[in-house]
Design a protein around this motif. Structure first.
Motif, PDB file in Angstrom:
ATOM      1  N   ALA A 177      13.593  35.472 -37.333  1.00  0.00           N
ATOM      2  CA  ALA A 177      12.319  35.533 -36.620  1.00  0.00           C
ATOM      3  C   ALA A 177      11.277  36.137 -37.541  1.00  0.00           C
ATOM      4  O   ALA A 177      11.503  37.177 -38.152  1.00  0.00           O
ATOM      5  CB  ALA A 177      12.473  36.362 -35.348  1.00  0.00           C
ATOM      6  N   ASP A 178      10.139  35.438 -37.643  1.00  0.00           N
ATOM      7  CA  ASP A 178       9.060  35.905 -38.513  1.00  0.00           C
ATOM      8  C   ASP A 178       7.896  36.361 -37.645  1.00  0.00           C
ATOM      9  O   ASP A 178       7.199  35.530 -37.075  1.00  0.00           O
ATOM     10  CB  ASP A 178       8.637  34.751 -39.433  1.00  0.00           C
ATOM     11  N   GLU A 179       7.730  37.671 -37.532  1.00  0.00           N
ATOM     12  CA  GLU A 179       6.654  38.241 -36.706  1.00  0.00           C
ATOM     13  C   GLU A 179       6.579  37.549 -35.346  1.00  0.00           C
ATOM     14  O   GLU A 179       5.526  36.996 -34.993  1.00  0.00           O
ATOM     15  CB  GLU A 179       5.302  38.079 -37.409  1.00  0.00           C
ATOM     16  N   PRO A 180       7.610  37.540 -34.555  1.00  0.00           N
ATOM     17  CA  PRO A 180       7.614  36.734 -33.315  1.00  0.00           C
ATOM     18  C   PRO A 180       6.556  37.178 -32.309  1.00  0.00           C
ATOM     19  O   PRO A 180       6.170  36.399 -31.462  1.00  0.00           O
ATOM     20  CB  PRO A 180       9.024  36.938 -32.752  1.00  0.00           C
ATOM     21  N   THR A 181       6.063  38.421 -32.422  1.00  0.00           N
ATOM     22  CA  THR A 181       5.053  38.866 -31.459  1.00  0.00           C
ATOM     23  C   THR A 181       3.699  39.044 -32.127  1.00  0.00           C
ATOM     24  O   THR A 181       2.756  39.515 -31.513  1.00  0.00           O
ATOM     25  CB  THR A 181       5.474  40.209 -30.818  1.00  0.00           C
ATOM     26  N   GLY A 182       3.608  38.613 -33.385  1.00  0.00           N
ATOM     27  CA  GLY A 182       2.396  38.867 -34.183  1.00  0.00           C
ATOM     28  C   GLY A 182       1.136  38.248 -33.621  1.00  0.00           C
ATOM     29  O   GLY A 182       0.042  38.773 -33.812  1.00  0.00           O
ATOM     30  N   ASN A 183       1.272  37.116 -32.920  1.00  0.00           N
ATOM     31  CA  ASN A 183       0.077  36.440 -32.398  1.00  0.00           C
ATOM     32  C   ASN A 183      -0.130  36.710 -30.903  1.00  0.00           C
ATOM     33  O   ASN A 183      -0.873  35.987 -30.260  1.00  0.00           O
ATOM     34  CB  ASN A 183       0.210  34.927 -32.606  1.00  0.00           C
ATOM     35  N   LEU A 184       0.576  37.706 -30.378  1.00  0.00           N
ATOM     36  CA  LEU A 184       0.519  37.904 -28.927  1.00  0.00           C
ATOM     37  C   LEU A 184      -0.020  39.293 -28.607  1.00  0.00           C
ATOM     38  O   LEU A 184       0.086  40.220 -29.418  1.00  0.00           O
ATOM     39  CB  LEU A 184       1.927  37.757 -28.329  1.00  0.00           C
ATOM     40  N   ASP A 185      -0.595  39.439 -27.411  1.00  0.00           N
ATOM     41  CA  ASP A 185      -1.065  40.777 -27.009  1.00  0.00           C
ATOM     42  C   ASP A 185       0.146  41.660 -26.685  1.00  0.00           C
ATOM     43  O   ASP A 185       1.277  41.171 -26.580  1.00  0.00           O
ATOM     44  CB  ASP A 185      -2.011  40.654 -25.807  1.00  0.00           C
ATOM     45  N   ASN A 186      -0.111  42.960 -26.526  1.00  0.00           N
ATOM     46  CA  ASN A 186       0.984  43.913 -26.345  1.00  0.00           C
ATOM     47  C   ASN A 186       1.905  43.559 -25.202  1.00  0.00           C
ATOM     48  O   ASN A 186       3.126  43.551 -25.327  1.00  0.00           O
ATOM     49  CB  ASN A 186       0.410  45.321 -26.084  1.00  0.00           C
ATOM     50  N   HIS A 187       1.259  43.251 -24.090  1.00  0.00           N
ATOM     51  CA  HIS A 187       2.026  43.005 -22.880  1.00  0.00           C
ATOM     52  C   HIS A 187       2.924  41.772 -23.053  1.00  0.00           C
ATOM     53  O   HIS A 187       4.136  41.830 -22.829  1.00  0.00           O
ATOM     54  CB  HIS A 187       1.053  42.810 -21.721  1.00  0.00           C
ATOM     55  N   GLN A 203      24.052  35.627 -26.446  1.00  0.00           N
ATOM     56  CA  GLN A 203      24.654  34.586 -27.279  1.00  0.00           C
ATOM     57  C   GLN A 203      25.484  35.170 -28.417  1.00  0.00           C
ATOM     58  O   GLN A 203      26.132  34.428 -29.143  1.00  0.00           O
ATOM     59  CB  GLN A 203      23.560  33.704 -27.916  1.00  0.00           C
ATOM     60  N   GLY A 204      25.375  36.456 -28.647  1.00  0.00           N
ATOM     61  CA  GLY A 204      26.109  37.080 -29.744  1.00  0.00           C
ATOM     62  C   GLY A 204      25.620  36.637 -31.099  1.00  0.00           C
ATOM     63  O   GLY A 204      26.388  36.549 -32.069  1.00  0.00           O
ATOM     64  N   THR A 205      24.307  36.352 -31.198  1.00  0.00           N
ATOM     65  CA  THR A 205      23.744  35.833 -32.438  1.00  0.00           C
ATOM     66  C   THR A 205      23.410  36.983 -33.387  1.00  0.00           C
ATOM     67  O   THR A 205      23.056  38.066 -32.948  1.00  0.00           O
ATOM     68  CB  THR A 205      22.439  35.088 -32.136  1.00  0.00           C
ATOM     69  N   THR A 206      23.515  36.703 -34.685  1.00  0.00           N
ATOM     70  CA  THR A 206      23.024  37.652 -35.667  1.00  0.00           C
ATOM     71  C   THR A 206      21.517  37.468 -35.742  1.00  0.00           C
ATOM     72  O   THR A 206      21.050  36.336 -35.813  1.00  0.00           O
ATOM     73  CB  THR A 206      23.633  37.348 -37.047  1.00  0.00           C
ATOM     74  N   LEU A 207      20.745  38.582 -35.716  1.00  0.00           N
ATOM     75  CA  LEU A 207      19.283  38.450 -35.696  1.00  0.00           C
ATOM     76  C   LEU A 207      18.680  39.104 -36.928  1.00  0.00           C
ATOM     77  O   LEU A 207      18.952  40.261 -37.225  1.00  0.00           O
ATOM     78  CB  LEU A 207      18.739  39.116 -34.425  1.00  0.00           C
ATOM     79  N   VAL A 208      17.886  38.349 -37.659  1.00  0.00           N
ATOM     80  CA  VAL A 208      17.154  38.912 -38.794  1.00  0.00           C
ATOM     81  C   VAL A 208      15.674  38.692 -38.515  1.00  0.00           C
ATOM     82  O   VAL A 208      15.245  37.557 -38.321  1.00  0.00           O
ATOM     83  CB  VAL A 208      17.543  38.229 -40.119  1.00  0.00           C
ATOM     84  N   MET A 209      14.935  39.811 -38.475  1.00  0.00           N
ATOM     85  CA  MET A 209      13.559  39.695 -38.030  1.00  0.00           C
ATOM     86  C   MET A 209      12.613  40.404 -38.996  1.00  0.00           C
ATOM     87  O   MET A 209      12.893  41.492 -39.467  1.00  0.00           O
ATOM     88  CB  MET A 209      13.453  40.331 -36.638  1.00  0.00           C
ATOM     89  N   VAL A 210      11.493  39.743 -39.298  1.00  0.00           N
ATOM     90  CA  VAL A 210      10.429  40.383 -40.062  1.00  0.00           C
ATOM     91  C   VAL A 210       9.364  40.790 -39.071  1.00  0.00           C
ATOM     92  O   VAL A 210       8.981  39.984 -38.224  1.00  0.00           O
ATOM     93  CB  VAL A 210       9.854  39.386 -41.086  1.00  0.00           C
ATOM     94  N   THR A 211       8.913  42.035 -39.098  1.00  0.00           N
ATOM     95  CA  THR A 211       7.900  42.415 -38.120  1.00  0.00           C
ATOM     96  C   THR A 211       7.069  43.607 -38.570  1.00  0.00           C
ATOM     97  O   THR A 211       7.474  44.397 -39.419  1.00  0.00           O
ATOM     98  CB  THR A 211       8.539  42.729 -36.747  1.00  0.00           C
ATOM     99  N   HIS A 212       5.854  43.654 -38.020  1.00  0.00           N
ATOM    100  CA  HIS A 212       4.991  44.837 -38.168  1.00  0.00           C
ATOM    101  C   HIS A 212       5.161  45.763 -36.978  1.00  0.00           C
ATOM    102  O   HIS A 212       4.750  46.903 -37.013  1.00  0.00           O
ATOM    103  CB  HIS A 212       3.520  44.390 -38.161  1.00  0.00           C
TER     104      HIS A 212
END
Lengths: 246, 828
Positions: A177-187, A203-212
């Motif tokens: 996931a690349d900044e999955p909430t980057g374009n969204l408001d807080n709520h 799902q038991g998925t491995t998650l790799v996320m880039v985020t601010h």
């Protein structure tokens, strides 16, 4: 749902491994080093956040780990396969089978409806009944009433839900996931990260996320800091996997 | 429908502007090319059939030895599915009302003519009628002049030899009369069954038997192969003659149409190239995403190739749906003006260029940028990658150039056309490179400021790559459109100049030397201007460099000129519409040499210095070729294959004189008096043929103009494609400028100036290249003279500057109407 994978993960342990990873870009009169000697191991079903300032190299690292790009030096292993030495088409095949993506800008195809966007990876993977599965996933992300709306007719949060449904459609074992909430408001961002985390757990998925987003990063099991192309894991963090630090 | 499949549905594609431009360009191209090709093929078959009617058949066999050919020959021809007819021509005296007159009799059987019609009248003031056969047994149709010479009436009788025949009509035109000047004595047409009873045709009398054949080209050729070994030297096999005025006019029209079609192909190619490049640029995000989701490069390739195929199909079907009704309309136009029905045949072969246009435009122009989509890195989903400026590979450009010119060649089969267009475009690109270099040098030092001109110049410099490619496309489009308009106007000028109001419409043939002055006086007193009088000696070309000519020229050539008597002349001045293409015209006082018409020289392989031997009656005359000249066959003036200098070899030969003059319709009755005064002089009336050519020129002009509109529409599609390609970038820039505090008026002015400059440069280049192409085309294809078109040279750059600056202003509208904030967000 992923019983089998969970079982094997307990035995094999490592899902993603980067060894001495470097990435450079040739400019007109100079060479720019974006990543330098990155070593990293991520276990099955682990959730990892990569945080860092803009331009620190985190998106490049994500691209290399997901096999979207190849490193200048070093290697990347995903689920036992050395993806950095695979051809582009082999990497594409591997992504179709085992990798899911969520992007900052959603990346939905504007001409396709919500359900068609979710069906796309299922069709590419040769899935038997893509429509039923896509519908099921959209219901689970709360868009059961909006199956046939196109991205233009959906809000940002709704578009990201479609993107999440699409990411989980092909039952990936790793989700990037690349900044999955980057374009969204807080709520809305909060709701999206809840959904992402819930599905990931389920799902038991491995998650790799880039985020601010510090809140989002804090919800991950591990946090890695990247600065000027070098990776570090804060000591304050409860980090049992010391071997994963560069 | 599956999502992946839906990605390549036409309905979905239609929603994208770039695809609409590609499809519009394809449809216009296929429609134009199909219309022109079908119409041209129709025109050609009409030409052949109208030329055939000049022979009254497809082929003609003449037996000049006065002996009929064996009847098996006719049976063989009929066995092969050919239609046949027979005729007998001879000179004889006719008697009527105590007057007698030498006539050229032509006896025809029931099957004559195989092609075309006989035109006749039942009285001098009766309407003209056409008939698919000659007079019935016992009847004759006679030249109107004979009515007065013999003082007989319609319904009266005249005698040929021992047989009295009823004059049942006036012969106005026979299909195989054409412009042949052989008919010196007035014509009498009769039925061949009556010939025996006249007792005129006897063993050894000067009589010519002719056999006409019509049918499929392959059957005709097969029959000739069978016949050839059986032919004797006195037998002549004639096929359709060229050089007929009508064919020449229509041929020019056809060439123009082919040129138009070729330009439509080029325009379509440019539009398809521009739009599909833009399309490919916009598809990169989609491709990156599909790759991320696991689609292989191969899969990407398949997806887009499938899409191209689909576009091709839409282009072809759409184009044909437009073309077919137009062709149908044009055909009924041709039928109208030829005053006879034209078979509407859908020539499938003629559709090939249209289909090829769609396929080649797509695969040489749309495919390269789309093929490169396979190389878009998946990483692009995360961020745009370096090295993705979309720069074309030189190989692609090379392939495209070869493809499109191959296409033009396939289509027009005219190497000079291909070279002229290629040369024009090469000149254009050359100038463009120089201009680009000047732009970099000249504009580098300009810095921005609050001035619209400065801002515009800075913008041109900063976007120099885009500016240059826009100038390239605009100037190419302008060049193609200007070429077409220029060629059209000079073609029409030529046509009109060729048949001005006072075009000679009557020929006087067989003027005895001592009657020349009287004829001149007669016409002068009636203020009928006379064209130059030419002496005419009839002779046969028999030797080439002291060898019998039939041996030196291969049989395949089958040149009619070798088989019949030629009209030889002498003259000191080169006629105004002739042009010496090789050698020198006779100097003053020169007594030897001969000037040969260029097409004949080419067919026979004659060159300067060759020695030609002519047989004139029982005499032989020889001369060396000193010049080769072109002749305006459609000028309605006497034209000659062979011209000698005055005082040369011909002087001693018995000559008659020939001239042409213009007789206004209201003075037509003067002819009666002329005929009474000069009974031995033949008057050949071509006024109705001139009228026919005029009306054809006029109507074909309308057809050409209709097609011109279609092609200019293609040019507009190209312009729209190019302008819209930059739309988003410009709007974003405009919005940013406004956000940063740029005044609206400044933004408007600088954009308009920038586009006006683009338009001006493109206009200058386009016109220069068009003039170069027209010069080449005019010289090679239309055999006209090149003139500078100052009005066009001066106006096009200004028009294109104004047009583009308006285009630029229109593009800016959304930027000015909404808040910069909203616009920036919308463009994200």
């Amino acid at each position: 749902m992923k019983d089998q994978t969970t079982t094997t993960s307990d035995i094999a342990g490592i899902m993603l491994k980067a060894t001495n990873l470097s990435h450079r870009v040739d400019l007109a009169d100079d060479t720019l080093t974006i990543l330098q000697g990155v070593n990293l191991e991520i276990k099955r079903a682990e959730s990892v956040a990569i945080v860092g300032r803009s331009g620190s190299g985190k998106t490049t690292l994500l691209g290399l780990l997901a096999g979207l790009d190849t490193p200048s030096e070093g290697s990347v292993e995903l689920d036992g396969a050395t993806i950095s030495s695979l051809s582009e088409d082999d990497r594409a095949r591997l992504r179709a089978q085992r990798v899911g993506f969520v992007f900052q800008s959603f990346q939905l195809l504007p001409a396709l409806s919500a359900i068609e966007n979710v069906m796309l990876p299922l069709e590419l993977g040769g899935h038997e009944n893509p429509e039923a599965k896509a519908k099921d996933l959209l219901v689970r992300v709360g868009l059961g009433e909006r199956l046939h709306h196109t991205p233009r007719q959906l809000s940002g949060g709704e578009q990201q839900r479609v993107a999440i449904a699409r990411a989980f459609a092909a039952d990936p074992i790793v989700l990037f996931a690349d900044e999955p909430t980057g374009n969204l408001d807080n709520h809305t961002g909060q709701a999206i990260s809840d959904l992402l985390m819930a599905l990931n757990r389920e799902q038991g998925t491995t998650l790799v996320m880039v985020t601010h987003d510090e809140h989002l990063a804090a919800r991950c099991k591990r946090q890695l800091h990247i600065e000027a192309g070098e990776l570090s894991e804060p000591a304050t963090q409860n980090a049992p996997q010391a071997e994963s630090i560069a | 429908m599956g999502a992946a499949k839906k990605l390549s549905s036409v309905r979905r594609d239609w929603r994208e502007r770039d695809v609409r431009v590609v499809l519009a360009a394809l449809i216009v191209a296929v429609a134009t090319v199909a219309t022109i090709a079908l119409f041209a093929s129709q025109l050609q078959s009409t030409l052949i059939s109208s030329a055939s009617s000049f022979l009254a058949a497809d082929r003609k066999l003449e037996a000049e030895n006065g002996i009929p050919v064996p009847p098996e020959w006719r049976e063989e021809a009929e066995r092969r599915g050919l239609k046949t007819a027979e005729m007998i021509e001879f000179s004889t005296m006719v008697f009527g009302n105590d007057n007698f007159q030498l006539v050229a009799a032509k006896a025809v059987n029931d099957d004559y003519p195989l092609k075309g019609e006989v035109e006749y009248q039942l009285g001098e003031d009766a309407p003209r009628q056409v008939s698919a056969r000659g007079p019935d047994r016992g009847n004759v149709w006679i030249n109107p002049r004979l009515l007065r010479l013999l003082d007989v009436e319609i319904g009266g009788s005249l005698e040929i030899g021992n047989k009295a025949l009823t004059v049942s009509g006036l012969l106005i035109r026979e299909p195989d009369g054409g412009f042949s000047m052989a008919a010196l004595a007035p014509r009498v047409m009769m039925h061949s069954d009556d010939v025996a009873a006249t007792n005129v045709v006897q063993q050894g009398s000067r009589v010519e038997y002719s056999y006409l054949y019509a049918g499929e080209e392959s059957d005709l050729n097969a029959f000739y192969r069978w016949l050839e070994p059986r032919l004797e030297p006195s037998h002549e096999w004639e096929s359709i003659r060229d050089g007929e005025a009508l064919s020449q006019s229509l041929l020019k029209a056809e060439r123009f149409l082919l040129l138009g079609g070729s330009l439509a192909v080029l325009l379509a190619a440019v539009a398809v190239a521009v739009a599909s490049r833009q399309y490919a640029m916009n598809q990169r995000d989609t491709v990156a995403l599909l790759k991320t989701l696991g689609l292989s490069s191969h899969g990407i390739g398949q997806l887009y190739i499938g899409r191209l195929a689909l576009w091709g199909l839409v282009g072809i079907v759409g184009g044909l749906l437009i073309a077919l009704p137009i062709v149908w309309m044009l055909n009924s136009l041709v039928a109208d003006l030829l005053e006879r029905p034209v078979d509407f045949r859908l020539d499938i072969l003629a559709l090939t260029p249209a289909l090829m246009t769609a396929v080649v435009s797509l695969f040489a122009f749309a495919y390269p940028p789309i093929r490169r989509l396979r190389n878009v890195p998946a990483m692009r989903v995360l961020r745009s990658q370096p090295g993705e400026s979309g720069r074309e590979a030189w190989l692609d450009i090379g392939i495209a150039v070869v493809a499109v010119f191959g296409l033009v060649w396939l289509y027009a089969r005219e190497v000079s056309l291909v070279l002229a267009l290629l040369g024009g475009l090469a000149a254009l690109l050359g100038i463009l490179m120089v201009l680009g270099w000047l732009m970099v040098i000249g504009l580098r030092r300009v810095s921005g400021g609050g001035n619209a001109w400065r801002l515009a110049l800075v913008a041109l410099y900063r976007h120099r790559r885009a500016s240059l490619s826009q100038i390239a496309v605009f100037s190419m489009t302008l060049m193609l459109a200007c070429t077409l308009v220029l060629v059209r106007s000079s073609l029409l000028d030529d046509w009109q100049a060729q048949l001005p109001e006072d075009t000679p419409n009557h020929f006087l043939i067989n003027i005895a030397p001592d009657a020349v002055d009287d004829v001149e006086d007669f016409l002068q007193t009636r203020s009928l201007p006379l064209d130059t009088l030419y002496p005419m000696v009839r002779g046969r070309l028999t030797e080439l460099n002291d060898q019998p000519v039939k041996e030196t020229v291969s049989k395949d050539e089958r040149v009619g000129a070798l088989n019949r008597e030629l009209n030889l002349t002498w003259m000191d001045q080169l006629p105004a519409d002739n042009r010496v293409v090789d050698g020198e015209w006779f100097e003053e006082g020169q007594r030897s040499g001969v000037s040969v018409e260029a097409e004949l020289a080419e067919k026979l392989g004659l060159k300067l210095g060759d020695k030609l031997g002519f047989t004139i009656g029982s005499d032989k005359v020889s001369a060396e070729i000193t010049s080769i000249r072109t002749v305006q066959w459609d000028s309605m003036k006497p034209n000659f294959y062979m011209a000698f200098p005055p005082g040369g070899a011909l002087d001693a030969m018995p000559a008659t004189w020939i001239t042409s003059f213009h007789l206004p319709a209201e003075q037509k009755s003067e002819l009666n008096e002329f005929s009474r005064k000069f009974p031995t002089i033949s008057v050949l009336e071509v006024d109705h043929i001139i009228e026919r050519i005029r009306s054809i020129v006029q109507q074909v002009t309308q057809a050409i103009e209709a097609i011109l509109v279609l092609i200019l529409a293609a040019a507009l599609v190209v312009m729209a494609a190019v302008v819209s390609a930059t739309l988003q970038d410009r709007q974003r820039e405009g919005a940013l400028l406004r956000t940063l505090g740029g005044r609206q008026s400044l933004l408007v002015r600088s954009t308009m100036v920038e586009f006006a400059l683009l338009g001006f440069f493109a206009g200058v280049l386009g016109v220069a290249a068009a003039e170069a192409a027209v010069w080449a085309l005019q010289y090679r294809m239309f055999e006209g003279e090149f003139r500078w078109h100052w009005n066009v040279v001066l106006s096009i750059p200004l028009i294109s500057a104004v047009l583009l600056s308006v285009f630029g202003r229109l593009q800016l509208r959304p930027v000015l109407e909404v808040s910069p904030m909203l616009l920036l967000r919308r463009l994200e």
